[in-house]
Design a protein around this motif. Sequence first.
Motif, short mmCIF file in Angstrom:
data_model
loop_
_atom_site.label_atom_id
_atom_site.label_comp_id
_atom_site.label_asym_id
_atom_site.label_seq_id
_atom_site.Cartn_x
_atom_site.Cartn_y
_atom_site.Cartn_z
N LEU A 53 -2.54 8.79 -4.79
CA LEU A 53 -3.23 9.44 -3.67
C LEU A 53 -4.52 8.81 -3.28
O LEU A 53 -5.07 9.63 -3.10
CB LEU A 53 -2.98 10.82 -4.29
CG LEU A 53 -1.66 11.95 -4.36
CD1 LEU A 53 -2.39 13.39 -4.37
CD2 LEU A 53 -1.73 12.04 -2.49
N LYS A 54 -4.98 8.49 -5.63
CA LYS A 54 -6.36 7.55 -5.13
C LYS A 54 -6.57 6.92 -4.46
O LYS A 54 -7.73 6.10 -4.03
CB LYS A 54 -6.81 7.43 -7.31
CG LYS A 54 -6.54 8.75 -7.83
CD LYS A 54 -6.99 8.20 -9.79
CE LYS A 54 -7.25 9.46 -10.24
NZ LYS A 54 -7.27 9.03 -11.55
N LYS A 55 -5.37 5.81 -4.54
CA LYS A 55 -5.46 4.95 -3.58
C LYS A 55 -5.90 4.80 -2.55
O LYS A 55 -6.69 4.56 -1.05
CB LYS A 55 -4.15 3.60 -3.88
CG LYS A 55 -4.63 2.74 -2.80
CD LYS A 55 -2.51 2.02 -3.49
CE LYS A 55 -3.73 0.52 -2.76
NZ LYS A 55 -1.87 -0.14 -2.89
N LEU A 56 -5.11 6.37 -1.18
CA LEU A 56 -5.04 6.57 -0.36
C LEU A 56 -6.45 7.63 -0.05
O LEU A 56 -7.21 6.86 1.32
CB LEU A 56 -3.93 7.77 0.15
CG LEU A 56 -4.22 8.31 1.29
CD1 LEU A 56 -3.54 7.40 2.47
CD2 LEU A 56 -3.34 10.31 1.39
N ALA A 57 -7.44 7.95 -1.12
CA ALA A 57 -8.53 8.61 -1.10
C ALA A 57 -9.56 7.69 -0.46
O ALA A 57 -10.57 7.24 -0.43
CB ALA A 57 -9.03 9.07 -2.09
N HIS A 61 4.54 7.46 0.29
CA HIS A 61 5.68 6.40 0.79
C HIS A 61 4.37 4.76 0.54
O HIS A 61 3.78 4.23 1.35
CB HIS A 61 6.62 5.77 2.08
CG HIS A 61 7.17 4.49 1.34
ND1 HIS A 61 8.58 5.11 0.54
CD2 HIS A 61 7.38 3.10 2.10
CE1 HIS A 61 9.17 3.54 0.51
NE2 HIS A 61 8.12 2.98 1.25
N ASP A 62 4.28 3.91 -0.06
CA ASP A 62 3.69 2.85 -0.12
C ASP A 62 4.91 1.46 -0.32
O ASP A 62 5.33 1.42 -1.11
CB ASP A 62 2.88 2.59 -1.24
CG ASP A 62 2.70 1.13 -2.11
OD1 ASP A 62 1.98 0.42 -1.34
OD2 ASP A 62 1.58 1.19 -3.16
N ALA A 117 -3.63 3.89 4.57
CA ALA A 117 -4.11 3.20 4.02
C ALA A 117 -3.96 1.80 3.89
O ALA A 117 -2.61 2.06 4.11
CB ALA A 117 -4.74 3.90 2.89
N ASN A 118 -4.84 0.44 3.67
CA ASN A 118 -4.18 -0.80 3.40
C ASN A 118 -3.24 -1.41 4.67
O ASN A 118 -2.56 -1.51 4.15
CB ASN A 118 -3.79 -0.96 2.06
CG ASN A 118 -3.61 -1.96 1.52
OD1 ASN A 118 -4.31 -3.02 1.61
ND2 ASN A 118 -3.37 -2.03 0.23
N LYS A 119 -3.92 -1.47 5.82
CA LYS A 119 -3.00 -1.77 6.50
C LYS A 119 -1.72 -1.47 7.25
O LYS A 119 -0.62 -1.89 7.15
CB LYS A 119 -3.12 -3.54 6.36
CG LYS A 119 -4.17 -3.80 6.73
CD LYS A 119 -4.42 -5.18 6.79
CE LYS A 119 -5.69 -5.69 6.71
NZ LYS A 119 -5.54 -7.63 6.08
N ASN A 120 -1.70 0.50 6.69
CA ASN A 120 -0.36 0.78 7.06
C ASN A 120 0.49 0.87 5.10
O ASN A 120 2.10 0.92 6.11
CB ASN A 120 0.66 0.88 7.99
CG ASN A 120 0.00 1.15 9.79
OD1 ASN A 120 -1.32 1.99 9.08
ND2 ASN A 120 0.16 0.87 10.66
N ASP A 121 0.34 0.15 4.58
CA ASP A 121 1.34 -0.25 3.48
C ASP A 121 1.74 0.93 3.11
O ASP A 121 2.17 1.34 2.38
CB ASP A 121 0.81 -0.79 2.76
CG ASP A 121 0.78 -2.91 3.35
OD1 ASP A 121 1.42 -2.61 4.92
OD2 ASP A 121 0.27 -4.03 2.07
#
Length: 166
Positions: A150-154, A129-130, A108-112
């Motif tokens: 996890l919420k950010k990933l979703a 990992h973030d 997610a977020n350009k592989n960040d």
Amino acid sequence: MQRKKFFLRTLIKTITLVSVVFLTITTVDYYFSGNYEMYPVAVFDLGQKRSVFVLTEIIPTAPVQSYYYRVRIASQIIVQNSHINYGSIWIKRPDLIHGRPTFTLVTANKNDLVALVEKSEPRIVLALHDFTSGESWPRSGNSQKAKLLLKKLAEFNPGSEYVLAE
């Protein structure tokens, strides 16, 4: 004069030897953990010199194979070998106890933000990992922060629901 030359030659040889040993240690493809060697079973290149490794120990007497993840930026290891809790998948897939799982990443977020999953159970997150915050689970042990990740990933993967491995 002789002593100075001898000292300089010895110093240069010592520095060269230390440099060669350091480069050898940092570029070897297998690693030691206790008395056993660790081998990479998966390496994920995320661009910008960032990578995630999945490693395993070869222990002949172990009834179950253990897996670890490691996060690296360029040649710097930013997350040391961290055990992957694989038990929640073994319960559902007992055939994988003695087989080799297929690991993959959800990003997610350009592989960040990256999540390590097993291909047959992609909703069970084995490691997170973030790269922006440096937060890494289960290494950190902070399940509350992991749930926020996890919420950010979703959010970046609509229609997907993720849970942390037990």
